[in-house]
Every structure is written in C-alpha cells, then in structure tokens.
Design an enzyme around this catalytic site. Sequence first.
Site, PDB file in Angstrom:
ATOM      1  N   HIS A 187       3.362  70.366  76.393  1.00 55.85           N
ATOM      2  CA  HIS A 187       4.327  70.645  75.327  1.00 55.85           C
ATOM      3  C   HIS A 187       3.669  71.086  74.021  1.00 55.85           C
ATOM      4  O   HIS A 187       4.369  71.472  73.089  1.00 55.85           O
ATOM      5  CB  HIS A 187       5.202  69.411  75.085  1.00 55.85           C
ATOM      6  CG  HIS A 187       6.132  69.126  76.208  1.00 55.85           C
ATOM      7  ND1 HIS A 187       7.473  69.455  76.192  1.00 55.85           N
ATOM      8  CD2 HIS A 187       5.916  68.556  77.428  1.00 55.85           C
ATOM      9  CE1 HIS A 187       8.041  69.093  77.323  1.00 55.85           C
ATOM     10  NE2 HIS A 187       7.118  68.542  78.098  1.00 55.85           N
ATOM     11  N   ASP A 219       1.715  75.204  66.896  1.00 53.83           N
ATOM     12  CA  ASP A 219       2.770  74.414  67.540  1.00 53.83           C
ATOM     13  C   ASP A 219       2.986  74.923  68.951  1.00 53.83           C
ATOM     14  O   ASP A 219       2.854  76.128  69.211  1.00 53.83           O
ATOM     15  CB  ASP A 219       4.082  74.516  66.765  1.00 53.83           C
ATOM     16  CG  ASP A 219       4.774  73.170  66.621  1.00 53.83           C
ATOM     17  OD1 ASP A 219       4.507  72.281  67.444  1.00 53.83           O
ATOM     18  OD2 ASP A 219       5.569  73.012  65.685  1.00 53.83           O
TER      19      ASP A 219
END
Length: 459
Positions: free
Chosen positions: A156, A364
């Site tokens: 993730h 991110d």
Amino acid sequence: MGRLVVVSNRVGPLKDTGRAGGLAVALVDALMETGGLWFGWSGNVSEEGSFGQMKTQKTRSVQMAQVDMTQADYDAFYAGYANRTLWPVLHYRLDLADFDHRFEQGYRYVNDRFATRLKPLIQDDDVIWVHDYHFLTFAASLRAMEVNNPIAFFLHIPFPAPEILAALPNAAGIVRAMLAYDLVGFQTERDASNFRRFVIEELGGIDEGDGHLRVNGRVVIAKAYAIGIDADAFSKFPMTPDARKNMTRLEKLLGGRQQIIGVDRIDYSKGLPERFKAFERLLEDYPENRGRVSMMQVAPPSRSELDAYIDIRRALDELTGHVNGRFSDLDWTPIRFMTRSFPRRVLAGIYRVSRVGLVTPLRDGMNLVAKEYVAAQRAEDPGVLVLSRFAGAAERMPEAVIVNPHSAEEVAAGLQRAITMPLEERRNRWQVMFDRLCQEDAAAWSRSIMADVKTIRRA
C-alpha cells in the site's frame, strides 16, 4: 475459488464505523463476497515469553482471528524494522532509516510466528491475500511450512527505485522472500516497474512481459493495481446529518471566504511543513488572498513515540504560529491546525465546503484523500484538487493541478490557479475525475487482483 484469507497488520472492522481506513473499507466487500478469514495483530502487547493467545470472532460469513505480540516483538518488528527501517526506505528517506540488524531478525521472527498461527486455519482451496510492508517475508514463512495455496500480496506504500532499495542491508534477501508470493501488487506502474527492475538487475530475473517475471524456475506476477474508493457512496456522505451539521458550522465560520483543506496523518512522508510554507508563499506572492482564503489542516498523530514524528509536530506548531502571527487579522486566521481525527462522513462535509483540496505528499503509495475530496464535491460547483506529482493518485488523476511539493513557489502558484479557476474548467476537470473514480473503484481493484490470482497454477 474457495474462501478468501486476508492477512494485514490490523483486523477489521467489518462494520463501517465511519473511521475505518482505506484498506479496511476496500477489503470488507471482497471478504463478504466469498466468505473467509481476516487474520492479523490484535493491537495488544502481551507478557514476555508468550506470543499471545488466538482470539477469534465470527460475523456472518467472515471469521476474524487476532494474536497479541510481546513487547520485545513489538519493539523489533513493528516499531523497529517496519517503521524505523522499511517505512523510511520505501519512502526514499534513507537519512531517517535505522539499519539495526536486530530489527530484521525480529521482523522475520514475527512473520514466522504469525504464519505458524495462521497455518492450522488454512483450507486447501483458500486464496491467501497478504497486505503491506509488515509482511514482506510472510509467504516465504508459509512456503517453508509446505503451504501451497495461491498467495497474493499488495503493497500500500511506495516501492523505491533499485538504487534506493539497495541501501537496505540484505535488500536482495527481502525481495527474494517476496518472490515466494505468486502475485505482488503495487499502487502505481512506477512502483511495479521498480520492483521488476530490482528482480531483473539484482536477482537475475527474466521479464516475460505483461508484469510476469521468471525467477528460479517459477513465474511471479508483479503489476500495478490502483486502489480505489466507493466513489458513488462517498459522494452521498455530505448529505448525512453529521456532515450537514458540520458543513453549516464551517460555512458560518468562513463567512463567504474560501478554504483550502488538507487531511493527513502527521508523517514525514506527507510534506506538511513544506505545505505550510507553500501557503505562506501564497499569501506573500498573491496578497489579494489575505483575509479571503484560509487553510485548514486536519492531522491526527501517528507513531508519536518516534523522534522524527515529534520533530514534525513541533515544526508544524511553530509554522502555524509564525504564519498566523504574521498575517492574522481581527476576523481572519490564516491556518487552522487540528491534531484530531474526524469520521469519514464529517470529512466529506468538510471537503465539500472547501474550494481547494491540497494533497502534497513527498511520497505516497496512492493517497485516498485525493479521491475522497473529488468524490465529495458538488457537480454544479466543484472544488479543485491540487495534487503532488509524487502521490500515486497522480497517475490516474492528471486533471488535478499537479505540483512539485518541494517547491513552495510552484505549490503557491498551483493554489492560486485553483482558487481563480473558472467554473466551467472546474466542472470539466471534476467530471472526468469523478467518472474515472466510479469506474476504478475499490470493488474493481479487488476484482482485478482476484482475476489474476485465478490464473495462478501451483505445482
């Protein structure tokens, strides 16, 4: 396909409490569809000498199983290797990484112990789906116990370029352990390409095309699967009672002024100090915004015991005081900085009354705040998303105003562009992004991974 067995650091909830994170929300539907098991850490630390008892709970067709950790295991596995070593390395922050070899030993030990606890619960036709950087070596542990089920993995957070990852001691050993998975999924094509490059350049893997790697006589799928949200459902959140109540309060507070909203955990990967400096630059370079535009930053703390996070919190407090002291007026405060969390429905209302969504991480994996901000907007008068080029979401949201978060001048110019953007352009940009969000939602993400899992053939 039989049951789905999900493994993640934290488990549940299966019921939407309004505070669940993106991973939990995305997995619930997949588990409900096939029935299955959700396995992970309980969040509790047990007495030394015991890895903790298994705690199980069954809700409808899904069983949840959780185990405790000892303090020593928590220190080495979670606080140590996961968050002091892997997190900074995978976010390109080698300067913050702690390369204590004892952390890796503790990390592998906990992965082994979790695998030992899970193995008796696995059925022959189960598909196992493991999540995130806490469990890079988990499949290797299961394979050593002769578990031959298909095992998929999804990361993730970012996966760095081989030149960065090579600084991690025993990087080759960690990636070699990841190849025990049949499928390794990433948020972006850049991340997937970085992984494939490392396998090819460092481990002698062969690229067979379409995300397939041949390594040591077996094929591993390594592809990008961009995680989504339930955009249609989220778009309705601003009409819920909690959201409407808070929207009314905010609109009264703003008094016709415009608001920039940021929502992030306090983390050095999120670029929050850089963001505050960019907002200050906006007020410097475009003084017409003074008294007319404010920024709200919602930033609940995370991993607050680590020095790097303590330093960020202190820097943010100082920047807030500096900017507010410099620009505040009797009836206007430039920055509102809140270190608390809000339910997702309340956040949806905050997003809707904010003219600009500011999402500027330095790195991110995806960043679902960017997608939630777009989903929450009014079609007839939408706000504008200002998005870091280093957020995974930028690959699938090019209609946002894309900026370099390291440049205060560029972010300030992006904010000014967003604030002054004509209505027709705002509508056009929003519509394209919203339609794509609805198509590439959380269910589509899960289905695409499970479709590739079905192609796996194990001996």
